[in-house]
Design a protein around this motif. Structure first.
Motif, PDB file in Angstrom:
ATOM      1  N   ASP A 135      19.312 118.078  71.566  1.00  0.00           N
ATOM      2  CA  ASP A 135      18.641 116.747  72.192  1.00  0.00           C
ATOM      3  C   ASP A 135      17.810 116.070  70.966  1.00  0.00           C
ATOM      4  O   ASP A 135      16.842 115.677  71.379  1.00  0.00           O
ATOM      5  CB  ASP A 135      18.114 117.025  73.521  1.00  0.00           C
ATOM      6  CG  ASP A 135      19.076 117.542  74.651  1.00  0.00           C
ATOM      7  OD1 ASP A 135      20.331 116.841  74.555  1.00  0.00           O
ATOM      8  OD2 ASP A 135      18.881 118.400  75.115  1.00  0.00           O
ATOM      9  N   THR A 136      18.418 116.053  69.659  1.00  0.00           N
ATOM     10  CA  THR A 136      17.274 115.572  68.651  1.00  0.00           C
ATOM     11  C   THR A 136      18.068 114.386  67.849  1.00  0.00           C
ATOM     12  O   THR A 136      19.499 114.439  67.890  1.00  0.00           O
ATOM     13  CB  THR A 136      17.212 116.786  67.753  1.00  0.00           C
ATOM     14  OG1 THR A 136      16.374 117.757  68.320  1.00  0.00           O
ATOM     15  CG2 THR A 136      16.272 116.284  66.641  1.00  0.00           C
ATOM     16  N   PRO A 174      15.981 108.450  71.133  1.00  0.00           N
ATOM     17  CA  PRO A 174      15.423 107.277  71.920  1.00  0.00           C
ATOM     18  C   PRO A 174      16.216 107.052  73.059  1.00  0.00           C
ATOM     19  O   PRO A 174      17.348 107.677  73.255  1.00  0.00           O
ATOM     20  CB  PRO A 174      15.813 106.139  70.733  1.00  0.00           C
ATOM     21  CG  PRO A 174      16.697 106.712  69.854  1.00  0.00           C
ATOM     22  CD  PRO A 174      16.625 108.253  69.969  1.00  0.00           C
ATOM     23  N   GLY A 175      15.857 106.185  74.011  1.00  0.00           N
ATOM     24  CA  GLY A 175      16.214 106.063  75.359  1.00  0.00           C
ATOM     25  C   GLY A 175      17.598 105.609  75.192  1.00  0.00           C
ATOM     26  O   GLY A 175      18.468 106.285  76.230  1.00  0.00           O
ATOM     27  N   VAL A 176      17.998 105.120  74.465  1.00  0.00           N
ATOM     28  CA  VAL A 176      19.468 104.125  74.456  1.00  0.00           C
ATOM     29  C   VAL A 176      20.325 105.307  74.034  1.00  0.00           C
ATOM     30  O   VAL A 176      21.466 105.270  74.146  1.00  0.00           O
ATOM     31  CB  VAL A 176      19.388 103.033  73.139  1.00  0.00           C
ATOM     32  CG1 VAL A 176      19.357 103.550  72.050  1.00  0.00           C
ATOM     33  CG2 VAL A 176      20.911 102.346  73.416  1.00  0.00           C
TER      34      VAL A 176
END
Length: 194
Positions: free
Chosen positions: A170-171, A184-186
């Motif tokens: 998750d990077t 980032p959220g997107v």
């Protein structure tokens, strides 16, 4: 030619070579249901693909490569043998995947992405060590993943990045050499391939 074993609804275009016999004792090429191999593609013996395996034109898949279900291998891509690919994978145009690489489920490899397996080509005797791309990873166009690197589950590698060390799950990895940061959220929520 090696034996070809196909499931129901599988179509091999005229001008495709399926079951290229690379050795006298090679095993069959196996394609699951509803698969499509397009003109100019070459699949060696000892290749196994699940249902809904699709190639673009001019694809090369060498021996001892395996694919799960719902895998697209884009035009001019090379899967260079001894590669394991999961299910729900989209490999875009012109990607190179070397021997000893592993690609998980629900993975996207963007156009002209390159995975490598030899840290010191023709300079030192090395054991080939392809990258591991874990589940849910997206790799952008023209990114390069160096030998032995693991890209952690759910990560996103930006276009043009050069990844020279393991990427945590998750990077976001971006730049040359790649620097890591939070997604980032997107980019949160995972791939929508399946």
């Amino acid at each position: 030619m090696a034996e070809l074993v196909t499931g129901d609804g599988t179509d091999v275009d005229e001008g495709a070579t399926v079951g290229y016999e690379y050795a006298t004792d090679c095993g069959p090429t196996v394609l699951g249901d509803d698969s499509t191999v397009r003109h100019g593609s070459i699949l060696y013996g000892d290749v196994r693909a699940g249902d809904e395996f699709v190639t673009g034109h001019g694809v090369l898949v060498r021996e001892e490569s395996t694919f799960g279900d719902d895998v697209v291998v884009g035009t001019d891509t090379v899967i260079d043998g001894r590669v394991d690919v999961g299910s729900h994978v989209s490999i875009q145009t012109g990607v190179y995947v070397p021997p000893e690489s592993t690609i998980g489920d629900n993975v996207f490899l963007g156009p002209r992405a390159v995975l490598t397996n030899d840290a010191y080509p023709v300079r030192q005797e090395e054991t080939l060590d392809g990258p591991t791309i874990e589940d849910g990873v997206s790799i952008g166009a023209n990114a390069t993943i160096l030998p032995g690197v693991t890209v952690g589950a759910g990560s996103f590698v930006a276009a043009g990045a050069v990844v020279d060390r393991d990427v945590p799950p998750d990077t976001l990895a971006m730049g040359v050499p790649a620097e890591f940061g939070p997604l980032p959220g997107v980019l949160e929520g995972g791939n929508q391939i399946a």
